[in-house]
Scaffold this active site. Sequence first.
Site, PDB file in Angstrom:
ATOM      1  N   GLU A 177     -22.644   8.211  41.757  1.00 50.98           N
ATOM      2  CA  GLU A 177     -23.713   7.583  42.551  1.00 50.98           C
ATOM      3  C   GLU A 177     -24.441   8.597  43.448  1.00 50.98           C
ATOM      4  O   GLU A 177     -24.040   8.834  44.587  1.00 50.98           O
ATOM      5  CB  GLU A 177     -23.131   6.453  43.425  1.00 50.98           C
ATOM      6  CG  GLU A 177     -24.204   5.744  44.261  1.00 50.98           C
ATOM      7  CD  GLU A 177     -23.666   4.615  45.144  1.00 50.98           C
ATOM      8  OE1 GLU A 177     -22.436   4.476  45.250  1.00 50.98           O
ATOM      9  OE2 GLU A 177     -24.482   3.895  45.726  1.00 50.98           O
ATOM     10  N   LYS A 219     -24.872   5.565  38.670  1.00 59.22           N
ATOM     11  CA  LYS A 219     -25.328   4.544  39.626  1.00 59.22           C
ATOM     12  C   LYS A 219     -26.439   5.149  40.485  1.00 59.22           C
ATOM     13  O   LYS A 219     -26.183   5.688  41.566  1.00 59.22           O
ATOM     14  CB  LYS A 219     -24.149   4.075  40.480  1.00 59.22           C
ATOM     15  CG  LYS A 219     -24.536   3.085  41.576  1.00 59.22           C
ATOM     16  CD  LYS A 219     -23.328   2.376  42.155  1.00 59.22           C
ATOM     17  CE  LYS A 219     -23.723   1.511  43.337  1.00 59.22           C
ATOM     18  NZ  LYS A 219     -22.662   0.604  43.758  1.00 59.22           N
TER      19      LYS A 219
HETATM   20  P1  13P Z   1     -26.164  -1.542  47.943  1.00 57.18           P
HETATM   21  O1  13P Z   1     -26.422  -2.284  46.653  1.00 57.18           O
HETATM   22  O2  13P Z   1     -26.092  -2.436  49.139  1.00 57.18           O
HETATM   23  O3  13P Z   1     -27.069  -0.367  48.097  1.00 57.18           O
HETATM   24  O4  13P Z   1     -24.714  -0.933  47.829  1.00 57.18           O
HETATM   25  C1  13P Z   1     -24.358  -0.297  46.667  1.00 57.18           C
HETATM   26  C2  13P Z   1     -23.284   0.638  46.963  1.00 57.18           C
HETATM   27  O5  13P Z   1     -22.246   0.593  46.355  1.00 57.18           O
HETATM   28  C3  13P Z   1     -23.491   1.657  47.993  1.00 57.18           C
HETATM   29  O6  13P Z   1     -22.568   2.672  47.808  1.00 57.18           O
END
Ligand code: 13P
Length: 350
Positions: A177, A219
């Site tokens: 991510e 992600k």
């Molecule tokens: P949000 O969808 O609220 O951005 O959170 C996703 C997430 O896992 C942040 O690390």
Amino acid sequence: MNAQDLIDTARMLVADYKGLLAMDESNPTCNKRFAKLGIPQTEEARRAYRELIITTPGLGEYISGAILYDETIRQQKKDGAPFLQVIIDAGIIPGIKVDIGAKDMAGHPGEKITEGLDGLRDRLKEYFQMGARFAKWRAVITIGVGIPSRGCIEANAQALARYAALCQEAGLVPIVEPEVLMEGSHTLSRCSKVTEEVLQTVFNQLYTQRVMLEGMILKPNMVLPGLTCSQQESVDEVADATVNCLLRAVPAAVRGIAFLSGGQSGELASARLNAMNLKFKLRSPTVGQSPSPWALAFSFARAIQQPALEIWQGKDANVSAAQQALLHRAKCNWAARRGEYKAAMEGTGA
Ligand code: 13P
């Protein structure tokens, strides 16, 4: 590591139009969201809220995997049943957040570096033994005057790649991510350039660290104009910019892309995800374009949870209504993956 197990898990996480539910807020983040609604910031309140989420009837129809926090993965329902078992019984794959947060980066004012590599191999081993089958690590990239710097992008990309390699060694599918934040006044085009540079750097590092792309999930953020930018593009323009950026930077071997919501409203996040999937659905080889090389899915926290949290307010009497709101958002995003989400689904309980 068994490569086929990793590939199978990655495939299951994006199968059947389902997506991930991120419920891995750290205690400080969870407490901050509770405080805004006057909910007590206690371990018991966090436990009760997470019990509400995982016992939502029918959640497994739309949600493939749930990302937990270290405190949560060790908790039980009020009746003593371990959360992990409840999640698995609901047909949902348990996952775990393993970074320990984004800290100020030395020598880089206004930028963050995510920590958590020390001791990670042993922590991953424990989580696998407990039953987790995937993990998550979030890097944060801020757009501003003179930032992001190459130093910040490269350090975060290398940490993501080292985390991902350790995950695969331990039998866990890494959710990689790199989040380019939407806070700021930057344009959509700036976000697109930064996101492309970040993703290319991340995939370069994943290759260098020998991460198997078929056994991971990306992600990313959607490509969006900054929250305070005067020009806010339409749903279709955002979908185009996001898809074009991903096509340039994400190898086709990656099994799935599961967006974070980043502070967008639930409705907007669903509409934008829908528009992206619709675009690929409409593309046909006969007009010289190909379908999407990867599944375009979701891994939302706020865009799935927020309405439910606001309804719950820490009160037992509101649990069932909150669960309905949670299921509704999960269903809207499942529909968005099919390109069948419509604004008319909102407000009807769909
Ligand atoms: P949000 O969808 O609220 O951005 O959170 C996703 C997430 O896992 C942040 O690390």
